[in-house]
Motif scaffolding. Structure first.
Motif, mmCIF file in Angstrom:
data_model
loop_
_atom_site.group_PDB
_atom_site.id
_atom_site.type_symbol
_atom_site.label_atom_id
_atom_site.label_comp_id
_atom_site.label_asym_id
_atom_site.label_seq_id
_atom_site.Cartn_x
_atom_site.Cartn_y
_atom_site.Cartn_z
ATOM 1 N N SER A 1 -7.564 4.473 -1.331
ATOM 2 C CA SER A 1 -6.866 5.502 -2.112
ATOM 3 C C SER A 1 -7.521 5.798 -3.455
ATOM 4 O O SER A 1 -6.985 6.581 -4.239
ATOM 5 C CB SER A 1 -5.409 5.071 -2.348
ATOM 6 N N ARG B 1 -0.220 4.822 -6.006
ATOM 7 C CA ARG B 1 -0.384 3.439 -6.443
ATOM 8 C C ARG B 1 0.636 3.158 -7.529
ATOM 9 O O ARG B 1 1.057 4.071 -8.250
ATOM 10 C CB ARG B 1 -1.803 3.194 -6.971
ATOM 11 N N PHE C 1 0.850 -1.186 0.000
ATOM 12 C CA PHE C 1 0.000 0.000 0.000
ATOM 13 C C PHE C 1 0.887 1.238 0.000
ATOM 14 O O PHE C 1 1.632 1.471 0.949
ATOM 15 C CB PHE C 1 -0.922 -0.017 1.218
ATOM 16 N N PHE D 1 -6.352 8.761 -6.062
ATOM 17 C CA PHE D 1 -5.694 8.360 -7.303
ATOM 18 C C PHE D 1 -6.445 8.896 -8.519
ATOM 19 O O PHE D 1 -5.819 9.364 -9.480
ATOM 20 C CB PHE D 1 -5.619 6.833 -7.367
#
Length: 429
Positions: free
Chosen positions: A178, A212, A99, A182
């Motif tokens: 996220s 990411r 992560f 993102f």
């Protein structure tokens, strides 16, 4: 500049593009988030949330307090990993390194003043994570409207933000995940490049690659826009439109923007190398914990199709779908996401500038090339929701269609069901 903003057959007053984008984004935001939160809380109350005990890392029992109940639509499954990183960094279990750091870092930063105000009893990090996700979502919807308006007009942009906000898997946008961050970073990166603001584009690209691993894929649309357009900052050279020769000569800001994108990933790997005993490549090696390995897109597609057929057969023969972690349910969701993404990617390639279609292809191939051992396309519905060119095409395709509201209504019902299941502790995607 003011522009005509009326939908087909219903004239509206003229609005500047930014004002309309803000109004459209805000409408999609509050409608979808009220639906997600109300459906999630109602789902917990109706089901008793017995499934929450299956959630890993462990989630709070929604019956223990009002705050635990209200945070149920946000605090499930991978949320525990992000909160663990926000609280204690990467010194915990090695699987944490899968992560990436930007989202938990922002959660920690936002959580500090909440904690300083004496609200620690209300679980400041959880509240901070929700605030980060919600703020990123409204920014993402606004930028997506501006980008879609730039390419296809305001009506298609209105459709696009509604489709994204009401997509059945969009409950992840307000969870402690996220996804919304993102989406905001990748859409903003492409939008800034499209407008010719290359330093901003490069900076957002670097932040995306720190959010990411897929963030590196924004290099694809950035490079194509830099060389072939479309661009709003300068006129092309005299190369024919259908020629493979670049229509633009890259300048220093454009090259610099491309070079900035990997810095977010490199900074994260360097941080792990300097501060942990795991090593710089641990984020990639830790995928073994999640039973993932690179097998290529063809294996992923075939495995997803096969699992989809198995899941459909299990449903028809009375297979279990109501278990907290149901392979049958996941197989069907994954196959549906694959079919939707494939159609949307083909549509983006046909109807949008090549930079968008190429990004959709790259993102989809990346997502299906690392199948899990059993579910193959595990988490694909969650990964698809951030491939924004798919939704841009869908928004354009819906523009002349009279059944737009029916499509949105069906999607909203599916979103409500998925939100209720997720909040209750069922594994979705």
């Amino acid at each position: 500049m003011p522009r005509c903003t009326g939908a087909a057959g219903s004239p509206r007053r003229l609005l500047p593009a930014g004002e309309r984008a803000l109004k459209s984004a805000w409408r999609a935001f509050w409608i979808s988030r009220v639906l997600v939160w109300s459906a999630g809380v109602v789902g917990v109350l109706v089901s008793g949330a017995h499934a929450y005990r299956e959630v890993q890392p462990g989630a709070r029992d929604p019956s223990e307090s009002l705050s635990a109940l209200l945070l149920s639509p946000a605090r499930r499954w991978d949320s525990g990993w992000y909160l663990g990183i926000a609280q204690s960094g990467y010194d915990g279990p090695q699987p944490r390194t899968a992560f990436f750091p930007l989202y938990p870092l922002l959660t920690r930063i936002v959580g500090e003043p909440i904690d300083a105000l004496g609200l620690a009893g209300l679980h400041s990090l959880e509240i901070a994570g929700v605030l980060v996700s919600l703020a990123a979502l409204i920014v993402a919807l606004y930028l997506l409207h501006r980008l879609t308006d730039l390419e296809m007009g305001a009506d298609a942009a209105d459709n696009t933000v509604l489709l994204v906000a009401l997509f059945p898997m969009s409950f992840f946008f307000s969870a402690i995940y996220s996804e919304s961050l993102f989406l905001a970073l990748t859409v903003g990166c492409v939008y800034f490049a499209r407008r010719g603001w290359w330093w901003r584009a490069g900076a957002l690209g670097a932040l995306a690659s720190a959010t990411r691993s897929q963030g590196l894929l924004v290099l694809v649309p950035l490079a194509i826009i830099a060389l072939y357009g479309p661009r709003a900052d300068r006129e092309p050279v005299s190369a024919p439109r259908l020629s493979w020769r670049p229509r633009y000569r890259p300048s220093l800001p454009e090259v610099s923007a491309l070079l900035l994108v990997p810095l977010g990933l490199l900074a994260y790997l360097g941080y792990l190398r300097a501060t942990t005993s795991y090593g710089a490549l641990t984020p990639f090696k830790s995928q073994e914990y999640w039973l993932r390995e690179f097998r290529g897109p063809l294996i992923g597609v075939w495995g997803g199709f096969k699992n989809g057929v198995i899941g459909a057969h299990a449903i028809l023969t009375g297979g279990p779908v109501n278990e907290p972690v149901s392979p049958v349910r996941s197989e069907l969701l994954n196959f549906t996401a694959l079919a939707f993404a494939a159609v949307g990617t083909l549509g983006a390639l046909r109807r949008l500038p090549i930079a968008y279609g190429a990004y959709a292809v790259a993102a989809l191939i990346f997502s299906i090339s690392f199948p899990a051992n059993q579910l193959m396309l595990k988490s694909l519905p969650r990964l698809v929701v951030v491939i924004f060119p798919i939704f841009m095409w869908a928004g354009l395709a819906m523009r002349p269609w009279g059944h737009r509201n029916a499509v949105l209504a069906v999607s909203a019902v599916a979103l409500a069901c998925a939100s209720a299941a997720f909040a209750s502790g069922y594994w979705i995607a």
